[in-house]
Design a protein around this motif. Structure first.
Motif, PDB file in Angstrom:
ATOM      1  N   LEU A 120       7.428  -7.042   7.455  1.00 56.13           N
ATOM      2  CA  LEU A 120       6.474  -7.499   6.455  1.00 56.13           C
ATOM      3  C   LEU A 120       6.949  -8.790   5.805  1.00 56.13           C
ATOM      4  O   LEU A 120       8.137  -9.086   5.785  1.00 56.13           O
ATOM      5  CB  LEU A 120       6.290  -6.429   5.369  1.00 56.13           C
ATOM      6  CG  LEU A 120       5.933  -5.015   5.820  1.00 56.13           C
ATOM      7  CD1 LEU A 120       5.795  -4.103   4.609  1.00 56.13           C
ATOM      8  CD2 LEU A 120       4.661  -5.001   6.656  1.00 56.13           C
TER       9      LEU A 120
ATOM     10  N   PRO B 122       5.105 -12.421   3.303  1.00 51.04           N
ATOM     11  CA  PRO B 122       3.938 -13.270   3.039  1.00 51.04           C
ATOM     12  C   PRO B 122       3.745 -14.298   4.146  1.00 51.04           C
ATOM     13  O   PRO B 122       4.613 -14.474   5.009  1.00 51.04           O
ATOM     14  CB  PRO B 122       4.312 -13.949   1.712  1.00 51.04           C
ATOM     15  CG  PRO B 122       5.804 -13.969   1.714  1.00 51.04           C
ATOM     16  CD  PRO B 122       6.239 -12.717   2.405  1.00 51.04           C
ATOM     17  N   ASN B 123       2.607 -14.970   4.140  1.00 53.22           N
ATOM     18  CA  ASN B 123       2.371 -16.043   5.099  1.00 53.22           C
ATOM     19  C   ASN B 123       3.469 -17.101   4.969  1.00 53.22           C
ATOM     20  O   ASN B 123       3.825 -17.504   3.860  1.00 53.22           O
ATOM     21  CB  ASN B 123       1.002 -16.694   4.852  1.00 53.22           C
ATOM     22  CG  ASN B 123      -0.135 -15.760   5.188  1.00 53.22           C
ATOM     23  OD1 ASN B 123      -0.016 -14.895   6.042  1.00 53.22           O
ATOM     24  ND2 ASN B 123      -1.254 -15.925   4.512  1.00 53.22           N
TER      25      ASN B 123
ATOM     26  N   GLU C 114      -0.240  -8.219  13.718  1.00 58.11           N
ATOM     27  CA  GLU C 114      -1.521  -8.142  12.997  1.00 58.11           C
ATOM     28  C   GLU C 114      -2.622  -7.563  13.892  1.00 58.11           C
ATOM     29  O   GLU C 114      -3.684  -8.180  14.066  1.00 58.11           O
ATOM     30  CB  GLU C 114      -1.936  -9.529  12.496  1.00 58.11           C
ATOM     31  CG  GLU C 114      -0.963 -10.175  11.534  1.00 58.11           C
ATOM     32  CD  GLU C 114      -1.013  -9.565  10.150  1.00 58.11           C
ATOM     33  OE1 GLU C 114      -1.935  -8.794   9.860  1.00 58.11           O
ATOM     34  OE2 GLU C 114      -0.101  -9.860   9.362  1.00 58.11           O
TER      35      GLU C 114
ATOM     36  N   THR D 171       3.765  -5.973  12.644  1.00 55.53           N
ATOM     37  CA  THR D 171       3.571  -6.858  11.497  1.00 55.53           C
ATOM     38  C   THR D 171       2.138  -6.672  11.023  1.00 55.53           C
ATOM     39  O   THR D 171       1.213  -6.587  11.830  1.00 55.53           O
ATOM     40  CB  THR D 171       3.802  -8.341  11.845  1.00 55.53           C
ATOM     41  OG1 THR D 171       2.695  -8.848  12.587  1.00 55.53           O
ATOM     42  CG2 THR D 171       5.083  -8.526  12.629  1.00 55.53           C
ATOM     43  N   THR D 172       1.969  -6.573   9.717  1.00 57.17           N
ATOM     44  CA  THR D 172       0.637  -6.357   9.164  1.00 57.17           C
ATOM     45  C   THR D 172       0.610  -6.766   7.704  1.00 57.17           C
ATOM     46  O   THR D 172       1.634  -6.724   7.012  1.00 57.17           O
ATOM     47  CB  THR D 172       0.214  -4.877   9.304  1.00 57.17           C
ATOM     48  OG1 THR D 172      -1.098  -4.706   8.767  1.00 57.17           O
ATOM     49  CG2 THR D 172       1.176  -3.954   8.567  1.00 57.17           C
ATOM     50  N   HIS D 173      -0.573  -7.183   7.238  1.00 54.68           N
ATOM     51  CA  HIS D 173      -0.787  -7.414   5.818  1.00 54.68           C
ATOM     52  C   HIS D 173      -1.472  -6.210   5.171  1.00 54.68           C
ATOM     53  O   HIS D 173      -1.669  -6.197   3.955  1.00 54.68           O
ATOM     54  CB  HIS D 173      -1.633  -8.668   5.596  1.00 54.68           C
ATOM     55  CG  HIS D 173      -0.890  -9.940   5.867  1.00 54.68           C
ATOM     56  ND1 HIS D 173       0.180 -10.354   5.112  1.00 54.68           N
ATOM     57  CD2 HIS D 173      -1.054 -10.892   6.824  1.00 54.68           C
ATOM     58  CE1 HIS D 173       0.649 -11.509   5.577  1.00 54.68           C
ATOM     59  NE2 HIS D 173      -0.083 -11.854   6.614  1.00 54.68           N
ATOM     60  N   TYR D 174      -1.827  -5.202   5.996  1.00 57.22           N
ATOM     61  CA  TYR D 174      -2.383  -3.963   5.462  1.00 57.22           C
ATOM     62  C   TYR D 174      -1.210  -3.025   5.187  1.00 57.22           C
ATOM     63  O   TYR D 174      -0.774  -2.264   6.053  1.00 57.22           O
ATOM     64  CB  TYR D 174      -3.362  -3.340   6.453  1.00 57.22           C
ATOM     65  CG  TYR D 174      -4.576  -4.196   6.744  1.00 57.22           C
ATOM     66  CD1 TYR D 174      -5.570  -4.366   5.786  1.00 57.22           C
ATOM     67  CD2 TYR D 174      -4.725  -4.832   7.969  1.00 57.22           C
ATOM     68  CE1 TYR D 174      -6.682  -5.160   6.048  1.00 57.22           C
ATOM     69  CE2 TYR D 174      -5.838  -5.626   8.237  1.00 57.22           C
ATOM     70  CZ  TYR D 174      -6.812  -5.780   7.275  1.00 57.22           C
ATOM     71  OH  TYR D 174      -7.912  -6.557   7.530  1.00 57.22           O
TER      72      TYR D 174
ATOM     73  N   GLU E  75       2.639  -1.518  -1.537  1.00 51.17           N
ATOM     74  CA  GLU E  75       2.191  -2.830  -2.016  1.00 51.17           C
ATOM     75  C   GLU E  75       2.890  -3.189  -3.323  1.00 51.17           C
ATOM     76  O   GLU E  75       3.297  -4.343  -3.526  1.00 51.17           O
ATOM     77  CB  GLU E  75       0.676  -2.839  -2.198  1.00 51.17           C
ATOM     78  CG  GLU E  75       0.129  -4.209  -2.585  1.00 51.17           C
ATOM     79  CD  GLU E  75      -1.383  -4.270  -2.551  1.00 51.17           C
ATOM     80  OE1 GLU E  75      -1.939  -5.303  -2.993  1.00 51.17           O
ATOM     81  OE2 GLU E  75      -2.015  -3.300  -2.079  1.00 51.17           O
TER      82      GLU E  75
END
Length: 311
Positions: free
Chosen positions: A39, A41-42, A162, A192-195, A290
């Motif tokens: 995980l 951030p961009n 993603e 890898t995920t943003h969820y 989160e």
């Protein structure tokens, strides 16, 4: 022997505008059969790390192995052990779904693979699209094909970059059911995920990257247990008072405010009442991944920071 090993991996880009250190001494292992989350951030370096793992980029420093094979010195064996689902929708518009999977099998020297292709098509909900041209598929169906292509040679290590970005609920459920089944059969999975709810539900361990460095690495349960206190969640159409606004995480009508204990909850509610804030759907729960992620990215380190805690 770990399924994947990153040892002091660094990547520096040099150009007319100067030098960029995209990765800075990244080190961790992923064990055989493990479901591992990456995980950040961009711009944290996740895609760069996966590109090095896949042999699409070369590390400036360090070493990467897949099932014991060095990704540079023994590229063919390392690549054969990997199945990668990329973020982008990349497809050949001239072939049907089945033809694309047969061609992908051929890239890895796998012959007479129709039985496994049929299983992939059924498991990913593509059986009725087997003879459809790739151009005829929706975006979600194309992503299912990408997953099937990554798995067609039965790699021991699966990399999902993603995989559920912009897809519907049905595809998410289908994908995770099938991937979880492969994981139970012994395949290692790097996600890898943003969820973050997906990572919390699926991953045994999680590494978090920030500015090219590992800032947290621990078992998921350990990271969650490090989050102190409770989280007060509610919906409102009103502005939060100045005393609470800096503490809150607001998404649309949903506000979340951390509290240490029951007395803290009552203090927050009293401030909301005094400010005339109308509250709906009030609930009190524990912090989720989160909350932990945001805390670590903002500099509050937990017990697994920058090193692995022994199992």
């Amino acid at each position: 022997m770990p399924a994947v090993s990153f040892q002091g991996v660094a990547k520096t880009y040099r150009g007319a505008r100067g030098t960029l250190r995209a990765l800075d001494g990244v080190s961790f292992d992923i064990e055989e059969g493990e479901f591992f989350g990456l995980l950040g951030p961009n711009g944290a370096g996740k895609t760069t790390l996966i590109s090095i793992l896949a042999g699409l980029a070369q590390a400036t420093e360090g070493r990467v192995t897949v099932m014991g094979h060095d990704v540079r010195a023994d590229y063919t064996s390392a690549r054969r052990a990997l199945g990668i689902v990329p973020q982008e929708l990349v497809f050949d518009p001239f072939f049907s779904v089945r033809e694309s999977l047969r061609i992908q099998s051929g890239y890895f020297g796998v012959k007479h693979n129709d039985a496994w292709i049929d299983e992939l098509l059924a498991g990913l909900g593509l059986a009725d699209k087997a003879n459809a041209n790739m151009r005829q598929l929706s975006g979600g169906m194309k992503r299912r094909v990408l997953v099937a292509q990554a798995l067609v040679h039965k790699p021991p290590v699966i990399v999902l970059d993603e995989p559920t970005a912009g897809v519907d609920v049905e595809l998410r459920q289908t994908l995770w059911h099938f991937i979880a089944q492969l994981n139970r059969q012994g395949h290692a999975v790097l996600l890898t995920t943003h969820y973050l709810e997906e990572a919390e539900a699926l991953c045994w361990r999680i590494a978090m990257l920030k500015a090219g460095k590992v800032v947290a690495l621990d078992r998921t349960a350990k990271l969650l247990s490090a989050a102190q206190g409770q989280m007060l969640r509610f919906k409102t159409d009103d502005a939060l008072p100045p005393t609470l606004a800096p503490l809150a995480r607001v998404t649309g009508r949903m506000a979340q405010i951390p509290t240490k204990d029951a007395a803290g909850v009552e203090t927050v509610l009293a401030q909301l009442r005094q400010a005339g804030v109308r509250v709906e759907d009030l609930e009190i729960g524990r912090a989720d991944l989160e909350d932990v992620f945001l805390s670590i990215m903002q500099g509050a380190a937990g017990p697994g920071t920058a090193q692995e805690v022994a199992a």
